[in-house]
Design a protein around this motif. Structure first.
Motif, PDB file in Angstrom:
ATOM      1  N   UNK A   1      -6.534   0.391  -3.833  1.00 16.87           N
ATOM      2  CA  UNK A   1      -7.603  -0.611  -3.784  1.00 16.87           C
ATOM      3  C   UNK A   1      -7.994  -1.083  -5.184  1.00 16.87           C
ATOM      4  N   UNK A   2      -7.963  -0.186  -6.160  1.00 12.30           N
ATOM      5  CA  UNK A   2      -8.248  -0.587  -7.544  1.00 12.30           C
ATOM      6  C   UNK A   2      -7.183  -1.549  -8.064  1.00 12.30           C
TER       7      UNK A   2
ATOM      8  N   UNK B   1       0.851  -1.189   0.000  1.00 13.46           N
ATOM      9  CA  UNK B   1       0.000   0.000   0.000  1.00 13.46           C
ATOM     10  C   UNK B   1       0.887   1.240   0.000  1.00 13.46           C
ATOM     11  N   UNK B   2       0.485   2.276  -0.711  1.00 16.13           N
ATOM     12  CA  UNK B   2       1.307   3.487  -0.741  1.00 16.13           C
ATOM     13  C   UNK B   2       1.296   4.201   0.605  1.00 16.13           C
ATOM     14  N   UNK B   3       2.392   4.878   0.905  1.00 14.52           N
ATOM     15  CA  UNK B   3       2.436   5.728   2.095  1.00 14.52           C
ATOM     16  C   UNK B   3       1.605   6.963   1.819  1.00 14.52           C
ATOM     17  N   UNK B   4       0.695   7.271   2.706  1.00 12.69           N
ATOM     18  CA  UNK B   4      -0.197   8.403   2.504  1.00 12.69           C
ATOM     19  C   UNK B   4      -0.027   9.362   3.677  1.00 12.69           C
TER      20      UNK B   4
ATOM     21  N   UNK C   1     -10.159  -4.445  -5.438  1.00  8.62           N
ATOM     22  CA  UNK C   1     -11.189  -4.293  -4.412  1.00  8.62           C
ATOM     23  C   UNK C   1     -12.193  -3.192  -4.730  1.00  8.62           C
ATOM     24  N   UNK C   2     -11.835  -2.263  -5.592  1.00  4.85           N
ATOM     25  CA  UNK C   2     -12.678  -1.140  -5.943  1.00  4.85           C
ATOM     26  C   UNK C   2     -12.637  -0.977  -7.458  1.00  4.85           C
ATOM     27  N   UNK C   3     -13.784  -0.709  -8.054  1.00  2.00           N
ATOM     28  CA  UNK C   3     -13.812  -0.450  -9.495  1.00  2.00           C
ATOM     29  C   UNK C   3     -14.121   1.031  -9.717  1.00  2.00           C
ATOM     30  N   UNK C   4     -13.848   1.457 -10.925  1.00  2.00           N
ATOM     31  CA  UNK C   4     -14.116   2.865 -11.272  1.00  2.00           C
ATOM     32  C   UNK C   4     -15.572   3.089 -11.512  1.00  2.00           C
TER      33      UNK C   4
END
Length: 150
Positions: free
Chosen positions: A142-143, A115-118, A147-150
């Motif tokens: 997540x995309x 996961x990217x550092x945010x 896990x997530x779609x546009x």
């Protein structure tokens, strides 16, 4: 057609009719299952580590440019079984915890990704822009995992 002697995802050895020493095959499968079920790697490294007495059963994620016994096995998990190495090729969507960094990686399209550092929004007049950027980075991650779609 000859049946496969190993499972499709993790090459676990299968028993066959009239096989002698079935316990060897069965124990090999258990060693791999023990390492791959909720996988945890000590670190992501390219060189074979120095092993101590407590190394049996530990895993390492083999990094690019691997040398020695790990040469040509980048991206695989190396499992020390006390006398030699077992190697496991990752399956799509496999997850592994890296103890050295405390990060979780997912195997996606042939690569281990984290996961990217945010950064936390800092406040002030750019709160909306910072919040949107943080949310977009989460959504993009997540995309990438499906896990997530546009």
């Amino acid at each position: 057609m000859m049946p496969s002697l190993q499972t499709a995802r993790f090459d676990l050895p299968l028993l066959v009719t009239s096989q002698t020493q079935k316990e060897v095959t069965h124990n090999e499968a258990l060693v791999r299952i023990d390492a791959l079920l909720h996988a945890v790697a000590a670190d992501r490294i390219a060189a074979v580590p120095d092993l101590d007495d407590d190394a049996t059963g530990k895993c390492w994620l083999i990094d690019d440019g691997a040398t020695g016994e790990w040469s040509g096995k980048s991206g695989q998990l190396a499992i020390w079984v006390g006398s030699d190495w077992r190697f496991a090729r990752p399956a799509e969507g496999m997850r592994v915890r890296l103890n050295a960094t405390g990060t979780d990686l997912v195997h996606v399209d042939g690569n281990w990704i984290a996961a990217p550092a945010i950064p936390d929004p800092a406040g002030g007049s750019t709160v909306d822009a910072e919040a949107r950027q943080a949310i977009k980075r989460l959504l993009d991650h997540f995309r990438s995992l499906g896990h997530v779609t546009r």
